[in-house]
Structures are given as C-alpha cells and as structure tokens.
Design an enzyme around this catalytic site. Structure first.
Site, PDB file in Angstrom:
ATOM      1  CB  CYS A  24      -0.950   0.000   1.190  1.00 63.07           C
ATOM      2  SG  CYS A  24      -2.137  -1.362   1.148  1.00 63.07           S
ATOM      3  CB  CYS A  61     -12.761  -0.677   7.253  1.00 66.77           C
ATOM      4  SG  CYS A  61     -13.006  -1.775   8.672  1.00 66.77           S
ATOM      5  CB  SER A  62      -9.697   2.783   3.946  1.00 69.95           C
ATOM      6  OG  SER A  62      -8.897   1.613   3.827  1.00 69.95           O
ATOM      7  CE  LYS A 114     -13.423   4.598   7.031  1.00 73.61           C
ATOM      8  NZ  LYS A 114     -14.812   4.938   6.769  1.00 73.61           N
ATOM      9  CG  HIS A 123      -6.255   2.480   0.779  1.00 70.64           C
ATOM     10  ND1 HIS A 123      -5.082   3.035   0.287  1.00 70.64           N
ATOM     11  CD2 HIS A 123      -5.885   1.375   1.498  1.00 70.64           C
ATOM     12  CE1 HIS A 123      -4.054   2.292   0.697  1.00 70.64           C
ATOM     13  NE2 HIS A 123      -4.515   1.290   1.424  1.00 70.64           N
TER      14      HIS A 123
END
Length: 394
Positions: A92, A219-220, A338, A342
């Site tokens: 990431c 969670c994103s 968030k 992402h």
C-alpha cells in the site's frame, strides 16, 4: 540541514493531477493513468517530451490480469516513446515508493524531470480476490483463508493496544467521524457524507462490526483511482507555484509479526524521524499532515509514532482537538484513506498531490489558512514499508 543543503539541488513538485476515487466502472487502468498524467504535465507547463523518466506505483497482487502497467503512461503522447518507465511495488506504499524513486533519479542526475504516477483498479474484483491480494502483504497470513482479511490484522493491533492502554472504541469512532466530515469538502473523495460521531461509534445494521473492535466506519473502502505528480530540479513555469521537497525518509520493519511490537510501529517512527531530520524541522514546524489511516487504529497509532502524543495517549490528540481542521496539527484534512478512498497504489501519490494543493492555496473547499509546511506518511502492510515526505511552500 534541508534536502537542498545536503544534495546541492532542489526537488520540486511542479505539476499534479488527481482523479476521482471510488467505484469507477467507466474507467480502465489506462484511462486513469492517461487522465492524471496528462493533467500533471499540463499543470507543470511542460511538453511531454521533456519527461526524462516515469515511475508508476501499483500494488495489484492479482486484483487484475494486467500486472505490467509501466508503459501505459506513454499513451499520453507520441513524444513519450522510449522514455524509461518502471513499475514500483511496495504494497500500500507503492505510490510513495514510486515518488521516492523519482526523487532519487533527480538527486543522482539521471533525470531533470520525472513523472510519478500512482494508480489502482480494485472494485471490479470480488471481495475474496481483493482480500486475498491484500493479505499477500502480510507474512503470516499470505495465501491463507480469512473471513476478515486485512481488517482482522488491524483488529488484532487494536486488541493489543486495548490490553496495554485501555478501550479505544469511542476514540476510533471520533477519528472516523472527523475524516468523514473532512471528506465532504474533498471533490475527489469516495465517501462524501458527514456521518457524525454517534453513528461511527455505534454498531448497527448500517455500521456492522467487521472484526472486533473495528466497525465498517473504521475501515477504508475498496477504491479505484489515480494521481500523478511531476518532479523537477527547477521551476517549470506551471499554472501554480511549485512545492519543495524538504526531506524524505524510508524504513522497513521485520516481516514476521513475532519480530514486531504490535503497537509501536517502530519503522513508521524511524521513517518519520529521518524525513524530519533531513528537512531540519520539528513537529511544531508543520501546519498539517496526511497520514495512512487504512483503519482508524492506524491513524491513532500515527499520532504516537510521529510524537504528537506519548504511547498510549493518542486519544488525547482527538479529545483536545489537536488533529481537527482548526487544531495545532490538522490530520487528514482530505478525509484520509477513510473517506477519500484507498486505491492502494495511488494512495501515496494522492497524499503528495493533496498536500501540494494545500501548500499552493489551490485546495478549494479543503483549503487551510495559508499553510507553509506539511508531512505525508504512507505505509505498506502492518507498519512494514514506511515512507515520509516533508513538503514546503516555495
């Protein structure tokens, strides 16, 4: 000592481009790359033929069949034929890894102008495919079945934190609410809705527990998107003032979980310290920061890793309002991963672009009052691959 003092030359962000983040069914990886690259080159005020090298950050890891995107940027213009282009992958943190590779090309004088792109297509793939791909960034879970995926890994981090320091559920809800509220003002963001603290703190049908203690709002989301930036050793006469890279840092932690303190994020701290030392600045010299909040527990740990709060005291940064837009160090004014989304390979480049927009007064509704210096922090895995940049207005 700044980067320029250490290496004898500037590294400037002279142009940038950013796509919308979200479920972009009408877009392909090629169309996203071409869109942001074209925008960045135009914003920099240069011709495509002036690009000496290209770096493309993309994680992929099986999320789509095409895993060789390095030449897609050449579709922008025939003038890019034969320009060296390299895909960079570091989970990431792939976008920031590409950014630092481009920086190093300028510093060693193999290039005077570099195009850095981060891009990812994820939403077309099933949840099982995306989950398995992301778990490939974890030493202990790669290739193993999991019902909670990477959320489960960060849920374990949260559980360790709670055992050591006490409950975190409410403060994580506050972090989620802050970032959703910030995301409303970001035209690129995937989730542009102010959900409020009560909703983010409460388990419900619309906000279920994904992996205790992490709810959906912790969670994103899975996202498509891209961003690009032109790096140069001198101003290029673009549509905005350039932004200076004052310092950068990278650090990797041990891969097996048993070799790491789950709440220390030691390599994150090391990358931060290296970037700040190169820039010759301290935390008080920053006007804002964009940090890697793939999960709200990650943002909480960032407060401690960067020295904003002591270990176990990260909640203080929220309770005292330090990390809000009007606080002493606004964090994730963009909405962060968030709310912004992402698309993993794009994230690090996106963070740099958003920071550059803030520093040039072109961030629109997101704009902070006259910021002069910012930090960007991006990581891959559970604190494994860590990158930090310090950016300054020129």
């Amino acid at each position: 000592m700044s980067l320029k003092e250490q290496f004898g030359k500037d590294v400037l962000l002279t142009g940038w481009g950013h796509s919308r983040f979200g479920k972009l069914t009408e877009e392909t990886l090629k169309s996203l790359i071409v869109q942001v690259a074209t925008e960045a080159i135009g914003n920099a005020g240069i011709d495509p033929g002036q690009i000496d090298e290209i770096y493309v950050g993309q994680f992929n890891s099986g999320m789509m069949p095409l895993a060789f995107p390095s030449s897609l940027a050449l579709q922008v213009s025939p003038a890019l034929a034969n320009v060296p282009s390299t895909r960079v992958e570091n989970a990431c943190a792939s976008g920031s890894a590409a950014f630092q590779q481009g920086t190093k090309s300028l510093l060693v004088s193999t290039a005077k102008t570099v195009l850095v792109i981060g891009a990812e297509k994820m939403t077309h793939a099933g949840a099982d495919v995306v989950g398995a791909a992301l778990l490939g960034a974890d030493y202990d879970m790669a290739g193993k079945p999991s019902t909670t995926g990477f959320t489960g890994l960060f849920a374990e981090v949260a559980k360790h934190y709670e055992k050591r320091y006490g409950p975190v559920s409410d403060v994580l809800g506050s972090i989620a609410a802050k970032n959703h509220r910030n995301g409303v003002d970001n035209p690129y963001a995937q989730l542009r809705k102010d959900l409020g603290e009560e909703f983010c703190r409460t388990v419900s049908d619309k906000n279920p527990m994904v992996a205790d203690p992490l709810r959906r709002t912790d969670c994103s989301p899975v996202s498509d998107g891209a961003a690009a930036v032109v790096l140069s050793v001198s101003p290029t006469g673009g549509t905005t003032a350039p932004v200076r890279l004052a310092g950068f840092g990278q650090a990797n932690d041990f891969f097996p979980a048993e070799r790491r303190d789950p709440t220390a994020f030691a390599a994150t701290r090391a990358s931060w310290q290296r970037a700040m030392a190169m820039a010759g600045v301290g935390l008080a010299d920053l006007d804002f920061a964009e940090v890697h909040d793939c999960f709200t527990i990650a943002e909480l740990l960032m407060y401690e890793a960067i020295g904003l709060a002591e270990p176990g005291q990260g909640a203080t940064a929220v309770k005292e309002g330090w990390v809000f837009k009007d606080g002493k160090l606004p964090i994730n004014v963009s909405g962060g991963l968030k709310a912004k989304g992402h698309p993993v390979g794009a994230t690090g480049v996106s963070q740099h672009v958003i920071a550059a927009m803030q520093l040039t007064g072109t961030a629109g509704d997101m704009q902070l009052p006259a910021p002069r210096r910012a930090a960007v922090q991006n990581m891959g895995g559970v604190g494994i691959a860590n990158y930090v940049s310090v950016l300054e207005a020129v």
